[in-house]
Scaffold this motif. Structure first.
Motif, mmCIF file in Angstrom:
data_model
loop_
_atom_site.group_PDB
_atom_site.id
_atom_site.type_symbol
_atom_site.label_atom_id
_atom_site.label_comp_id
_atom_site.label_asym_id
_atom_site.label_seq_id
_atom_site.Cartn_x
_atom_site.Cartn_y
_atom_site.Cartn_z
ATOM 1 N N ARG A 11 0.833 -1.204 0.000
ATOM 2 C CA ARG A 11 0.000 0.000 0.000
ATOM 3 C C ARG A 11 0.866 1.251 0.000
ATOM 4 O O ARG A 11 0.668 2.169 -0.805
ATOM 5 C CB ARG A 11 -0.914 -0.024 1.236
ATOM 6 N N ARG A 12 1.830 1.306 0.923
ATOM 7 C CA ARG A 12 2.693 2.484 1.029
ATOM 8 C C ARG A 12 3.502 2.700 -0.245
ATOM 9 O O ARG A 12 3.635 3.827 -0.734
ATOM 10 C CB ARG A 12 3.622 2.324 2.227
ATOM 11 N N THR A 13 4.032 1.618 -0.802
ATOM 12 C CA THR A 13 4.853 1.720 -2.009
ATOM 13 C C THR A 13 4.031 2.212 -3.193
ATOM 14 O O THR A 13 4.495 3.042 -3.988
ATOM 15 C CB THR A 13 5.490 0.359 -2.316
ATOM 16 N N ALA A 14 2.804 1.727 -3.322
ATOM 17 C CA ALA A 14 1.944 2.183 -4.412
ATOM 18 C C ALA A 14 1.638 3.675 -4.289
ATOM 19 O O ALA A 14 1.622 4.410 -5.283
ATOM 20 C CB ALA A 14 0.646 1.376 -4.422
ATOM 21 N N LEU A 15 1.417 4.141 -3.050
ATOM 22 C CA LEU A 15 1.149 5.563 -2.841
ATOM 23 C C LEU A 15 2.371 6.414 -3.191
ATOM 24 O O LEU A 15 2.246 7.476 -3.817
ATOM 25 C CB LEU A 15 0.720 5.818 -1.402
ATOM 26 N N LEU A 16 3.548 5.958 -2.788
ATOM 27 C CA LEU A 16 4.770 6.688 -3.124
ATOM 28 C C LEU A 16 4.964 6.759 -4.637
ATOM 29 O O LEU A 16 5.298 7.814 -5.192
ATOM 30 C CB LEU A 16 5.980 6.013 -2.474
ATOM 31 N N ALA A 17 4.772 5.633 -5.301
ATOM 32 C CA ALA A 17 4.933 5.603 -6.754
ATOM 33 C C ALA A 17 3.887 6.482 -7.433
ATOM 34 O O ALA A 17 4.191 7.198 -8.395
ATOM 35 C CB ALA A 17 4.833 4.165 -7.260
ATOM 36 N N ALA A 19 2.479 9.152 -6.259
ATOM 37 C CA ALA A 19 2.839 10.557 -6.067
ATOM 38 C C ALA A 19 3.925 10.983 -7.058
ATOM 39 O O ALA A 19 3.869 12.081 -7.628
ATOM 40 C CB ALA A 19 3.310 10.782 -4.633
ATOM 41 N N ARG A 20 4.902 10.104 -7.279
ATOM 42 C CA ARG A 20 5.967 10.424 -8.237
ATOM 43 C C ARG A 20 5.410 10.505 -9.658
ATOM 44 O O ARG A 20 5.772 11.402 -10.440
ATOM 45 C CB ARG A 20 7.066 9.352 -8.157
ATOM 46 N N LEU A 125 -8.041 3.735 -4.601
ATOM 47 C CA LEU A 125 -7.037 2.823 -4.062
ATOM 48 C C LEU A 125 -7.721 1.523 -3.656
ATOM 49 O O LEU A 125 -8.554 1.498 -2.756
ATOM 50 C CB LEU A 125 -6.347 3.463 -2.861
ATOM 51 N N PHE A 126 -7.350 0.452 -4.340
ATOM 52 C CA PHE A 126 -7.915 -0.870 -4.093
ATOM 53 C C PHE A 126 -6.789 -1.800 -3.646
ATOM 54 O O PHE A 126 -5.705 -1.785 -4.221
ATOM 55 C CB PHE A 126 -8.527 -1.452 -5.368
ATOM 56 N N TYR A 127 -7.061 -2.650 -2.654
ATOM 57 C CA TYR A 127 -6.041 -3.630 -2.271
ATOM 58 C C TYR A 127 -6.665 -4.767 -1.488
ATOM 59 O O TYR A 127 -7.819 -4.682 -1.029
ATOM 60 C CB TYR A 127 -4.895 -2.989 -1.494
ATOM 61 N N THR A 128 -5.886 -5.822 -1.339
ATOM 62 C CA THR A 128 -6.307 -6.936 -0.493
ATOM 63 C C THR A 128 -5.715 -6.752 0.892
ATOM 64 O O THR A 128 -4.536 -6.427 1.040
ATOM 65 C CB THR A 128 -5.841 -8.278 -1.080
ATOM 66 N N ARG A 129 -6.530 -6.958 1.895
ATOM 67 C CA ARG A 129 -6.065 -6.904 3.272
ATOM 68 C C ARG A 129 -5.262 -8.163 3.588
ATOM 69 O O ARG A 129 -5.215 -9.115 2.821
ATOM 70 C CB ARG A 129 -7.271 -6.797 4.233
ATOM 71 N N ALA A 130 -4.648 -8.171 4.762
ATOM 72 C CA ALA A 130 -3.847 -9.324 5.180
ATOM 73 C C ALA A 130 -4.665 -10.610 5.193
ATOM 74 O O ALA A 130 -4.144 -11.699 4.932
ATOM 75 C CB ALA A 130 -3.242 -9.070 6.554
ATOM 76 N N GLY A 139 -10.433 8.612 1.434
ATOM 77 C CA GLY A 139 -9.803 9.592 2.301
ATOM 78 C C GLY A 139 -8.604 10.224 1.642
ATOM 79 O O GLY A 139 -8.516 10.305 0.410
ATOM 80 N N THR A 140 -7.638 10.634 2.448
ATOM 81 C CA THR A 140 -6.494 11.384 1.944
ATOM 82 C C THR A 140 -5.264 10.515 1.696
ATOM 83 O O THR A 140 -4.243 11.013 1.248
ATOM 84 C CB THR A 140 -6.115 12.500 2.928
ATOM 85 N N PHE A 141 -5.342 9.232 1.982
ATOM 86 C CA PHE A 141 -4.272 8.283 1.700
ATOM 87 C C PHE A 141 -2.951 8.658 2.377
ATOM 88 O O PHE A 141 -1.939 8.913 1.722
ATOM 89 C CB PHE A 141 -4.049 8.120 0.193
ATOM 90 N N ALA A 142 -2.954 8.707 3.676
ATOM 91 C CA ALA A 142 -1.713 8.916 4.425
ATOM 92 C C ALA A 142 -0.809 7.712 4.222
ATOM 93 O O ALA A 142 -1.267 6.571 4.165
ATOM 94 C CB ALA A 142 -2.022 9.104 5.904
ATOM 95 N N LEU A 143 0.496 7.963 4.150
ATOM 96 C CA LEU A 143 1.430 6.893 3.803
ATOM 97 C C LEU A 143 1.431 5.744 4.807
ATOM 98 O O LEU A 143 1.428 4.575 4.417
ATOM 99 C CB LEU A 143 2.852 7.453 3.696
ATOM 100 N N ASP A 144 1.432 6.047 6.070
ATOM 101 C CA ASP A 144 1.658 5.013 7.075
ATOM 102 C C ASP A 144 0.425 4.650 7.897
ATOM 103 O O ASP A 144 0.512 3.800 8.788
ATOM 104 C CB ASP A 144 2.792 5.436 8.007
#
Length: 265
Positions: A11-17, A19-20, A125-130, A139-144
């Motif tokens: 999730r975090r990596t996708a958000l960082l990418a 943003a770039r 933002l779509f993803y599979t949970r654990a 929402g605002t998609f905070a990184l962490d």
């Protein structure tokens, strides 16, 4: 694999990418080149690829990372691996249509079991949970810190009035002829792996793809759709679509809610 860690890192990596990618998308111009397979590639593809590869390698040392932009990875194989399309829908990106995504997935024994699909220009933002459940975060998609999520569930389709989604950039007569075998109430189009997510969210019932795709194009969306109760099947025999194939090329396939009565070609 530690699925809790995998969820957080992907999730975090996708958000960082994302943003770039959006930094480059917002620029006045960017270079577009043509790869050996005639597909386009941009600075955004390469920047996102470098970022994602570094983040995943640091978090999961020793894991195979197969990524579209690193041709040498296409000759490697493993039973379990990460697979990445850093910018799926480059044509949509170049034409500034917004339907492009960051795709990251984890494959185990031939199946993508966890994945993230992030459409930064669409704010989705779509993803599979654990635990394997597919969700859409808002929402605002905070990184962490993850924001509110809505569990995804495929539709209970009306086979006399189906909603079909198809590609924006790769629509052809064969696809139209196949769709004509169904009773279609509404037809929509979308770019990139968003088509899987529209089926996962119940916004569409059926997505047929009668054209060339690679596993990095489909794995993340496939994982999200399965986590919402959906299926991804080979077009020719309706067997499950598998991963880790030589060269990572896919056959034609159908993504759908299980309630869709599938037609033969």
């Amino acid at each position: 694999m530690d699925y809790d860690k995998l969820e957080a890192v992907m999730r975090r990596t996708a958000l960082l990418a994302g943003a770039r990618i959006m930094e480059i998308y917002g620029a006045n111009d960017f270079e577009v080149r043509t790869k050996s397979d005639t597909s386009p590639v941009t600075e955004a593809d390469e920047a996102a690829d470098a970022l994602i590869s570094a983040e995943l390698a640091a978090a999961f040392p020793g894991a195979l990372i197969v990524t579209e932009e690193q041709a040498e990875s296409h000759a490697e194989s493993a039973e379990n691996f990460l697979i990445v399309d850093p910018l799926d829908g480059t044509k949509e990106f170049v034409q500034r249509r917004g339907d492009f995504t960051v795709n990251i997935a984890w494959v185990e024994a031939g199946q993508p079991v966890r994945g993230v699909v992030y459409a930064p220009a669409k704010g989705r933002l779509f993803y599979t949970r654990a635990d394997g459940q597919a969700v859409e975060e808002t929402g605002t998609f905070a990184l962490d810190t993850a924001g509110p999520v809505t569990p995804l569930s495929v539709s209970a389709p009306d086979n006399d009035a189906l909603i079909v989604v198809a590609s924006k950039s790769h629509r052809d007569k064969a696809t139209d002829d196949y769709i004509a075998k169904y009773s279609v109430q509404d037809m929509t189009s979308a770019g990139s792996s968003l088509k899987f997510c529209l089926v996962a969210s119940g916004e569409a019932d059926l997505y047929p793809r009668l054209g060339r795709t690679m596993e990095w194009d489909t794995a993340a969306g496939h994982a999200v759709l399965v986590g919402a109760g959906g299926r991804v099947l080979r077009f020719e025999d309706h067997a499950p679509l598998t991963y880790g194939k030589p060269g990572y090329a896919n056959p034609f396939f159908i993504a759908c809610s299980p309630g869709v009565v599938l037609r033969r070609a």
